[in-house]
Write a protein that holds these residues in place. Structure first.
Motif, PDB file in Angstrom:
ATOM      1  N   ASP A 163       2.552 -12.574  -8.991  1.00  0.00           N
ATOM      2  CA  ASP A 163       3.946 -13.023  -9.033  1.00  0.00           C
ATOM      3  C   ASP A 163       4.899 -11.940  -9.530  1.00  0.00           C
ATOM      4  OD1 ASP A 163       3.109 -15.458  -8.094  1.00  0.00           O
ATOM      5  OD2 ASP A 163       3.075 -16.429 -10.075  1.00  0.00           O
ATOM      6  N   ALA A 164       4.490 -11.194 -10.550  1.00  0.00           N
ATOM      7  CA  ALA A 164       5.381 -10.163 -11.096  1.00  0.00           C
ATOM      8  C   ALA A 164       5.655  -9.077 -10.067  1.00  0.00           C
ATOM      9  CB  ALA A 164       4.765  -9.566 -12.355  1.00  0.00           C
ATOM     10  N   LEU A 165       4.635  -8.698  -9.303  1.00  0.00           N
ATOM     11  CA  LEU A 165       4.823  -7.686  -8.276  1.00  0.00           C
ATOM     12  C   LEU A 165       5.699  -8.209  -7.147  1.00  0.00           C
ATOM     13  CD1 LEU A 165       1.201  -6.216  -8.047  1.00  0.00           C
ATOM     14  CD2 LEU A 165       3.188  -5.228  -9.213  1.00  0.00           C
ATOM     15  N   ALA A 166       5.479  -9.466  -6.770  1.00  0.00           N
ATOM     16  CA  ALA A 166       6.298 -10.068  -5.713  1.00  0.00           C
ATOM     17  C   ALA A 166       7.753 -10.161  -6.136  1.00  0.00           C
ATOM     18  CB  ALA A 166       5.752 -11.435  -5.352  1.00  0.00           C
ATOM     19  N   GLY A 169      -7.293   8.410 -18.909  1.00  0.00           N
ATOM     20  CA  GLY A 169      -6.432   9.265 -18.101  1.00  0.00           C
ATOM     21  C   GLY A 169      -5.771   8.531 -16.959  1.00  0.00           C
ATOM     22  N   GLU A 170      -5.050   9.266 -16.137  1.00  0.00           N
ATOM     23  CA  GLU A 170      -4.247   8.685 -15.067  1.00  0.00           C
ATOM     24  C   GLU A 170      -5.092   7.908 -14.069  1.00  0.00           C
ATOM     25  OE1 GLU A 170      -1.201   7.336 -12.963  1.00  0.00           O
ATOM     26  OE2 GLU A 170      -1.061   8.406 -14.883  1.00  0.00           O
ATOM     27  N   ALA A 171      -6.327   8.333 -13.865  1.00  0.00           N
ATOM     28  CA  ALA A 171      -7.188   7.657 -12.892  1.00  0.00           C
ATOM     29  C   ALA A 171      -7.363   6.180 -13.210  1.00  0.00           C
ATOM     30  CB  ALA A 171      -8.551   8.341 -12.840  1.00  0.00           C
ATOM     31  N   PHE A 172      -7.332   5.819 -14.485  1.00  0.00           N
ATOM     32  CA  PHE A 172      -7.481   4.421 -14.872  1.00  0.00           C
ATOM     33  C   PHE A 172      -6.149   3.795 -15.278  1.00  0.00           C
ATOM     34  CE2 PHE A 172     -11.865   5.638 -14.860  1.00  0.00           C
ATOM     35  CZ  PHE A 172     -12.529   4.477 -14.487  1.00  0.00           C
ATOM     36  N   ASN A 173      -5.079   4.478 -14.951  1.00  0.00           N
ATOM     37  CA  ASN A 173      -3.743   3.902 -15.127  1.00  0.00           C
ATOM     38  C   ASN A 173      -3.065   3.687 -13.787  1.00  0.00           C
ATOM     39  OD1 ASN A 173      -2.876   3.945 -18.256  1.00  0.00           O
ATOM     40  ND2 ASN A 173      -4.269   5.632 -17.847  1.00  0.00           N
ATOM     41  N   ALA A 174      -3.644   4.244 -12.723  1.00  0.00           N
ATOM     42  CA  ALA A 174      -3.133   4.011 -11.372  1.00  0.00           C
ATOM     43  C   ALA A 174      -3.437   2.574 -10.968  1.00  0.00           C
ATOM     44  CB  ALA A 174      -3.786   4.981 -10.395  1.00  0.00           C
ATOM     45  N   SER A 175      -2.693   2.067  -9.984  1.00  0.00           N
ATOM     46  CA  SER A 175      -2.836   0.670  -9.580  1.00  0.00           C
ATOM     47  C   SER A 175      -3.025   0.587  -8.072  1.00  0.00           C
ATOM     48  CB  SER A 175      -1.594  -0.127 -10.004  1.00  0.00           C
ATOM     49  OG  SER A 175      -1.765  -1.502  -9.753  1.00  0.00           O
ATOM     50  N   ASN A 183     -10.592  -3.305  -9.827  1.00  0.00           N
ATOM     51  CA  ASN A 183      -9.773  -4.521  -9.779  1.00  0.00           C
ATOM     52  C   ASN A 183      -8.811  -4.533  -8.600  1.00  0.00           C
ATOM     53  OD1 ASN A 183     -10.816  -5.654 -12.218  1.00  0.00           O
ATOM     54  ND2 ASN A 183      -9.460  -4.324 -13.407  1.00  0.00           N
ATOM     55  N   GLY A 184      -8.464  -5.724  -8.167  1.00  0.00           N
ATOM     56  CA  GLY A 184      -7.460  -5.916  -7.127  1.00  0.00           C
ATOM     57  C   GLY A 184      -7.349  -7.391  -6.812  1.00  0.00           C
ATOM     58  N   ALA A 185      -6.144  -7.914  -6.776  1.00  0.00           N
ATOM     59  CA  ALA A 185      -5.932  -9.346  -6.597  1.00  0.00           C
ATOM     60  C   ALA A 185      -6.290  -9.809  -5.185  1.00  0.00           C
ATOM     61  CB  ALA A 185      -4.480  -9.708  -6.915  1.00  0.00           C
ATOM     62  N   VAL A 186      -6.514 -11.118  -5.062  1.00  0.00           N
ATOM     63  CA  VAL A 186      -6.754 -11.735  -3.752  1.00  0.00           C
ATOM     64  C   VAL A 186      -5.673 -12.758  -3.423  1.00  0.00           C
ATOM     65  CG1 VAL A 186      -9.235 -11.371  -3.754  1.00  0.00           C
ATOM     66  CG2 VAL A 186      -8.295 -13.430  -4.803  1.00  0.00           C
ATOM     67  N   PRO A 219       1.856  -7.170  -2.884  1.00  0.00           N
ATOM     68  CA  PRO A 219       1.740  -7.448  -4.320  1.00  0.00           C
ATOM     69  C   PRO A 219       0.359  -7.914  -4.765  1.00  0.00           C
ATOM     70  CG  PRO A 219       2.792  -9.281  -3.231  1.00  0.00           C
ATOM     71  CD  PRO A 219       2.564  -8.254  -2.162  1.00  0.00           C
ATOM     72  N   TYR A 220      -0.635  -7.036  -4.616  1.00  0.00           N
ATOM     73  CA  TYR A 220      -2.000  -7.388  -4.978  1.00  0.00           C
ATOM     74  C   TYR A 220      -2.680  -6.311  -5.835  1.00  0.00           C
ATOM     75  CZ  TYR A 220      -1.375 -10.817  -1.243  1.00  0.00           C
ATOM     76  OH  TYR A 220      -0.896 -11.848  -0.451  1.00  0.00           O
ATOM     77  N   HIS A 221      -2.007  -5.203  -6.090  1.00  0.00           N
ATOM     78  CA  HIS A 221      -2.684  -4.092  -6.767  1.00  0.00           C
ATOM     79  C   HIS A 221      -2.762  -4.302  -8.273  1.00  0.00           C
ATOM     80  CE1 HIS A 221       1.314  -2.463  -7.910  1.00  0.00           C
ATOM     81  NE2 HIS A 221       1.692  -2.798  -6.678  1.00  0.00           N
ATOM     82  N   GLN A 222      -3.844  -3.774  -8.862  1.00  0.00           N
ATOM     83  CA  GLN A 222      -4.092  -3.858 -10.297  1.00  0.00           C
ATOM     84  C   GLN A 222      -4.828  -2.591 -10.750  1.00  0.00           C
ATOM     85  OE1 GLN A 222      -6.554  -7.372 -10.401  1.00  0.00           O
ATOM     86  NE2 GLN A 222      -4.827  -8.785 -10.521  1.00  0.00           N
ATOM     87  N   PRO A 223      -4.636  -2.149 -11.980  1.00  0.00           N
ATOM     88  CA  PRO A 223      -5.388  -0.986 -12.467  1.00  0.00           C
ATOM     89  C   PRO A 223      -6.852  -1.343 -12.713  1.00  0.00           C
ATOM     90  CG  PRO A 223      -4.024  -1.892 -14.217  1.00  0.00           C
ATOM     91  CD  PRO A 223      -3.645  -2.631 -12.970  1.00  0.00           C
TER      92      PRO A 223
END
Length: 573
Positions: A398-401, A432-438, A391-394, A408-412
């Protein structure tokens, strides 16, 4: 509802049911561990962002898994971009794609993951603004070749068989100069030579870049694909003499100009002919069916997989095909934009599809993310295909901004476990952490990096580190690996379908060899069967692309078998 119980020794010190509505809590021992840094993969995709919000900046990057030196271990190819501005060409970029050789080894019975950067000695000097990668042995010399897709001219790198590669783009005629993202090497006419299908995106140039704004904040942001005209995909026929012929016009492929991003090839209807499926961004998907005499027809609307079940076009990004419900036919999964759902098209058995997203419980969990790379894979070898999504925004999150995030485009990323009853449960947090990183994830490839029978995942991120996620799931499940080759024992055979047989010789479920699918990425061509609790040797039935069928009996579990066409017991019907 009857649901399947999955044993996970590291979670809560006991077995648990992932049919629960609530997502499992974080496991005591992670299912996947990112070993990129410790294994020698020090790579970051640089999109060259300059504050201009050039559309192409937000769409890279791909990853390829291939055994380029035939030592039995999967190597990693990572696509690079770099400086981006009008007038900047490949010769002006200092950074280039990287090739990492897998030199992993076992120590005290445990695998130590190690890679070495062999880009320089390989001779690969790919400095285009990279998007994706496809792999295949186009000249049947026994060594896999690399096709790099760019914003700009694509490149074909021929594997010389001695650790080096040569740029044969010009002589082969496959240097499409437009914006390409994904491709598939596949033998469409069954002549023993791999043809090439290229998914092209939009008609875009930096010189004619448009300024777009966020729909929620009105600040400058990346445009949607609707701001630009889609362009036709390309189809190249392998002439068998080291050259390709562009048959896009004569085949009918060029008659459709959409926003192509992901591509997968498979015999969806079961009639023995390969079909080509393209995930299009914001326009109807394409399902190309061969009509004979070199002509192809886009039959997606008739097939039921052009738009979702509500008749709505979606932002098709990544795509993969697999038989998730043991029906004997391959289903299609496509990733989409946030606020849309990812979509599962269930094959009804004859190449006709229905939108089964809601029934499979894959809709709601995907609403908050923008999906790109994706793959069907049996993460715990229980015999049922699970799903992984990058995942990753294009557009601006808004929350990240609001929190002051500079990008502000990252997503887990997400992981969905197959329940064996037609439904899935999201288990991302438990992994695990690998799927909690963003990160801003794009390309994703699945393959068994250390040959332990557990499928691993490699993810490419925009302006972030590449992730090499090694599968650490502890189960008692057996597995069977298959490395399939042509009659000359040279070219790895893709599009071979293999059925696992029970003790009475009846078909249980199937897998297919391939390298395409996902987004801008290339997969492990080998077949990996999860055997669950089944013990002892197993039998299989191989359906080769030319229509011949063979049976192999008493194959030992928990190891890979290299099988050559013609070496099994011929099946005649």
């Amino acid at each position: 509802m009857k649901c399947r119980q999955r044993l996970v020794q590291s979670l809560l010190m006991a077995s648990f049911s992932i049919c629960l509505v609530a997502e499992p809590t974080l496991a005591d021992e992670p299912w996947f561990v990112d070993v990129a840094e410790t294994s020698g993969i020090d790579f970051q995709y640089d999109n060259g962002m300059s504050g201009e919000y050039f559309f192409v900046e937000i769409m890279g990057a791909g990853v390829g898994l291939l055994d380029f030196d035939n030592d039995g271990l999967l190597d990693i190819y990572l696509v690079q971009a770099g400086a981006l501005a009008p007038g900047i060409g490949p010769d002006d970029r200092a950074k280039k794609d990287r090739l990492y050789r897998n030199v992993s080894y076992q120590e005290d019975g445990q695998w130590v993951m190690q890679f070495e950067d062999v880009t320089e000695p390989s001779g690969i000097d790919a400095r285009g603004y990279g998007m994706g990668v496809a792999t295949g042995d186009y000249n049947n010399d026994g060594y896999v070749d690399i096709y790099v897709l760019n914003f700009g001219a694509n490149q074909l790198w021929r594997n010389n068989g001695d650790g080096t590669f040569s740029d044969v783009t010009e002589v082969t005629g496959v240097g499409d100069p437009r914006w390409s993202v994904s491709a598939s090497f596949v033998d469409l006419n069954k002549n023993g030579h791999l043809d090439l299908m290229v998914a092209n995106y939009v008609d875009y140039a930096l010189e004619t870049h448009q300024a777009c704004r966020s729909a929620t904040t009105s600040q400058i942001d990346y445009c949607s694909p609707s701001a630009y005209t889609g362009i036709a995909d390309r189809l190249y026929q392998n002439m068998g003499d080291g050259q390709f012929k562009d048959i896009s016009e004569s085949s009918g492929i060029a008659e459709v100009a959409r926003h192509g991003l992901g591509v997968i090839a498979s015999d969806f209807s079961g009639d023995g002919n390969i079909e080509l499926y393209v995930a299009n961004d914001g326009s109807p998907n394409s399902h190309w069916v061969y009509q004979g005499e070199g002509v192809w027809l886009d039959d997606a609307f008739m097939a039921g997989n052009a738009v979702n079940g509500g008749g709505v076009m979606e932002a098709g990004m990544g795509v993969d095909a697999g038989d998730f419900n043991h029906s004997g036919s391959e289903d299609i999964f496509i990733t989409h934009m946030r606020a849309e759902t990812n979509t599962l098209y269930q094959n009804q058995g004859n190449g006709w599809f229905m939108d089964a997203t809601s029934q499979a419980r894959l809709g709601v969990p995907s609403l908050s993310a923008t999906g790109f790379g994706t793959a069907w894979f049996d993460m715990d070898n229980d015999g049922w295909l699970d799903l992984v999504v990058a995942n990753g925004a294009v557009v601006i999150e808004d929350a990240l901004a609001a929190a002051g995030d500079p990008y502000p485009y990252h997503q887990p990323n997400q992981l969905f476990a197959n329940q064996g009853d037609g439904t899935f449960a999201e288990v991302s947090r438990a992994a695990g952490e690998a799927f909690n990183a963003s990160y801003i994830s794009r390309g994703l490839a699945v393959g068994d990096l250390n040959n332990d029978g557990r499928p691993d995942v490699v993810v490419a991120n925009i302006n972030g580190p590449t992730e090499v996620l090694v599968n650490k799931m502890e189960t008692n499940h057996q597995w069977l690996g298959l490395d399939l080759y042509d009659r000359n024992n040279e070219r790895a055979m893709t599009q071979a379908v293999v059925w696992l047989l029970d003790d009475e010789g009846e078909k249980i479920y199937r897998r297919r060899s391939r390298t395409d699918g996902s987004y801008a990425s290339a997969q492990d061509p080998r077949i990996l069967f999860g055997l669950g609790e089944r013990q002892g040797p197993v039998s299989i039935e191989i359906h080769w692309p030319d229509g011949s069928k063979e049976r192999h009996n008493a194959l030992e579990a928990n190891q890979y078998h290299r099988l050559t066409q013609g070496s099994g017991q011929l099946i005649t019907e």
